[in-house]
Scaffold this active site. Structure first.
Site, mmCIF file in Angstrom:
data_model
loop_
_atom_site.group_PDB
_atom_site.id
_atom_site.type_symbol
_atom_site.label_atom_id
_atom_site.label_comp_id
_atom_site.label_asym_id
_atom_site.label_seq_id
_atom_site.Cartn_x
_atom_site.Cartn_y
_atom_site.Cartn_z
ATOM 1 N N SER A 11 0.837 -1.195 0.000
ATOM 2 C CA SER A 11 0.000 0.000 0.000
ATOM 3 C C SER A 11 0.873 1.246 0.000
ATOM 4 O O SER A 11 2.050 1.197 0.361
ATOM 5 C CB SER A 11 -0.944 -0.009 1.206
ATOM 6 O OG SER A 11 -0.224 -0.240 2.411
ATOM 7 N N GLU A 13 0.946 5.556 0.924
ATOM 8 C CA GLU A 13 0.317 6.636 1.685
ATOM 9 C C GLU A 13 0.556 7.995 1.049
ATOM 10 O O GLU A 13 1.661 8.304 0.611
ATOM 11 C CB GLU A 13 0.863 6.646 3.116
ATOM 12 C CG GLU A 13 0.230 7.715 3.998
ATOM 13 C CD GLU A 13 0.641 7.566 5.445
ATOM 14 O OE1 GLU A 13 0.354 6.489 6.021
ATOM 15 O OE2 GLU A 13 1.263 8.495 6.002
ATOM 16 N N ARG A 102 -4.621 7.889 17.023
ATOM 17 C CA ARG A 102 -4.869 8.905 18.035
ATOM 18 C C ARG A 102 -4.679 10.288 17.427
ATOM 19 O O ARG A 102 -5.495 11.183 17.608
ATOM 20 C CB ARG A 102 -3.927 8.748 19.231
ATOM 21 C CG ARG A 102 -4.296 9.673 20.400
ATOM 22 C CD ARG A 102 -3.164 9.888 21.373
ATOM 23 N NE ARG A 102 -2.134 10.757 20.831
ATOM 24 C CZ ARG A 102 -1.208 11.364 21.566
ATOM 25 N NH1 ARG A 102 -1.177 11.184 22.870
ATOM 26 N NH2 ARG A 102 -0.298 12.121 21.008
ATOM 27 N N ASP A 104 -1.753 13.605 16.445
ATOM 28 C CA ASP A 104 -0.955 14.541 17.225
ATOM 29 C C ASP A 104 -1.845 15.617 17.829
ATOM 30 O O ASP A 104 -2.879 15.977 17.259
ATOM 31 C CB ASP A 104 0.106 15.203 16.339
ATOM 32 C CG ASP A 104 1.089 14.186 15.761
ATOM 33 O OD1 ASP A 104 1.411 13.222 16.485
ATOM 34 O OD2 ASP A 104 1.504 14.350 14.604
ATOM 35 N N TYR A 140 4.214 0.844 16.791
ATOM 36 C CA TYR A 140 5.474 1.573 16.960
ATOM 37 C C TYR A 140 6.576 0.617 17.409
ATOM 38 O O TYR A 140 6.772 0.396 18.608
ATOM 39 C CB TYR A 140 5.303 2.697 17.991
ATOM 40 C CG TYR A 140 4.322 3.750 17.546
ATOM 41 C CD1 TYR A 140 4.745 4.875 16.847
ATOM 42 C CD2 TYR A 140 2.956 3.608 17.798
ATOM 43 C CE1 TYR A 140 3.840 5.830 16.408
ATOM 44 C CE2 TYR A 140 2.039 4.555 17.358
ATOM 45 C CZ TYR A 140 2.495 5.665 16.671
ATOM 46 O OH TYR A 140 1.597 6.608 16.234
ATOM 47 N N PHE A 211 11.802 14.600 10.869
ATOM 48 C CA PHE A 211 10.641 13.723 11.058
ATOM 49 C C PHE A 211 10.946 12.670 12.129
ATOM 50 O O PHE A 211 10.135 12.412 13.014
ATOM 51 C CB PHE A 211 10.300 13.001 9.753
ATOM 52 C CG PHE A 211 9.598 13.839 8.723
ATOM 53 C CD1 PHE A 211 9.043 15.065 9.039
ATOM 54 C CD2 PHE A 211 9.487 13.391 7.415
ATOM 55 C CE1 PHE A 211 8.390 15.836 8.091
ATOM 56 C CE2 PHE A 211 8.838 14.145 6.453
ATOM 57 C CZ PHE A 211 8.289 15.372 6.784
ATOM 58 N N HIS A 261 4.059 -1.026 3.584
ATOM 59 C CA HIS A 261 3.281 0.206 3.425
ATOM 60 C C HIS A 261 4.278 1.342 3.219
ATOM 61 O O HIS A 261 5.096 1.628 4.100
ATOM 62 C CB HIS A 261 2.431 0.453 4.671
ATOM 63 C CG HIS A 261 1.608 1.705 4.614
ATOM 64 N ND1 HIS A 261 0.431 1.786 3.905
ATOM 65 C CD2 HIS A 261 1.789 2.933 5.179
ATOM 66 C CE1 HIS A 261 -0.088 3.009 4.050
ATOM 67 N NE2 HIS A 261 0.723 3.728 4.808
#
Length: 280
Positions: A11, A13, A102, A104, A140, A211, A261
């Site tokens: 996939s 993003e 969730r 940021d 994570y 990042f 991904h």
């Protein structure tokens, strides 16, 4: 231990573009990457829902192109009613795949909404919509930067899975062992859903380091040193980046991960080259 008998899923993003030029560029990128026949494209949802309309526009653009799409949905800043409005719209358009996060917390936000954690949003979606949506959640391998401990972070992931997640996508990483350890740890806690590694191609190394510092991804010291030695030699940075990410993907695939991904940053060239090198 990685063990899957299901077909691997790949996939890509995107983030929702801000300008007409960005929209045109994303369409060109999507057309190029669609030739690789991914399982789906995902579209991010800005902190506090600030990209809500742009996310919806990008999602529908992809969907109306006849391609599978999975919009991101974050709980920070959301209410039950705002989530219903978004999901009712997706139901009406036939979208049935979500990436639930969730999200940021934007600087200065006082009211974080009616959901504190992603597992609460997953539970709400399951209660309201049953099994209509395939739900991805985040994982994570190097632990969430705001987690108080590794154990707490692992337990939070298990809560999301138990709330009704179908599969998970990880934050990007450069240390494959971190991913494999994470999978072993959550499987020991009873998790059986596929956990797909997230992959970040390397283009702008300085940007990547920023990042990574924000999201808690460890950039190996040797890689930082090599990249910094190239200064503004973009060709050398690109070449080393392609080698590093291709080798990482090859190792992951060789050890049986359920897919990959790619965080494309709305660009096709690096992903396409890695894809070709892997022989996918």
């Amino acid at each position: 231990m990685i063990c899957t008998t299901q077909p691997r899923t790949f996939s890509f993003e995107f983030f929702p573009p801000r300008t007409p030029e960005g929209i045109a560029k994303l369409r060109a990128t999507r057309q190029q990457l669609a030739q690789l026949n991914p399982e789906f494209f995902s579209v991010t949802f800005g902190a506090g829902g600030v990209t809500r309309e742009r996310t919806l526009a990008a999602v529908l653009d992809i969907y109306h192109d006849g391609l599978a799409v999975a919009p991101h949905l974050s709980c920070i800043g959301s209410t039950q009613q705002s989530v219903r409005e978004i999901l009712n719209g997706y139901c009406q358009h036939g979208v049935c795949h979500l990436v639930v996060l969730r999200g940021d917390i934007p600087s200065g936000m006082v009211d974080i909404g009616e959901f504190r954690y992603a597992n609460e949003l997953v539970e709400f979606i399951r209660a309201e919509y049953g099994d209509h949506f395939h739900i991805e959640v985040a994982a994570y391998p190097e632990f969430h930067p705001q987690a108080r401990s590794a154990t707490e972070d692992l337990n939070h992931f298990v809560h999301k899975v138990n709330a009704g997640a179908n599969s998970a996508i990880t934050q990007y990483f450069f240390n494959a062992d971190a991913y494999f350890r994470f999978v072993d740890d959550v499987q020991a806690r009873g998790v059986t859903i596929p956990i797909v590694p997230g992959v970040m191609p390397i283009s702008n190394f300085a940007q990547l380091c920023r990042f990574s510092d924000m999201c808690g991804t460890e950039v190996p010291r040797w890689l930082r040193q090599r990249m910094q030695a190239y200064y503004d030699d973009t060709a050398s940075i690109r070449s080393l980046g392609l080698d590093v990410i291709t080798e990482l993907c090859a190792r992951l695939l060789d050890q049986g991960v359920p897919g990959l991904h790619f965080y494309t940053l709305n660009q096709a060239a690096l992903v396409s080259t890695i894809w070709q090198r892997l022989g996918l």
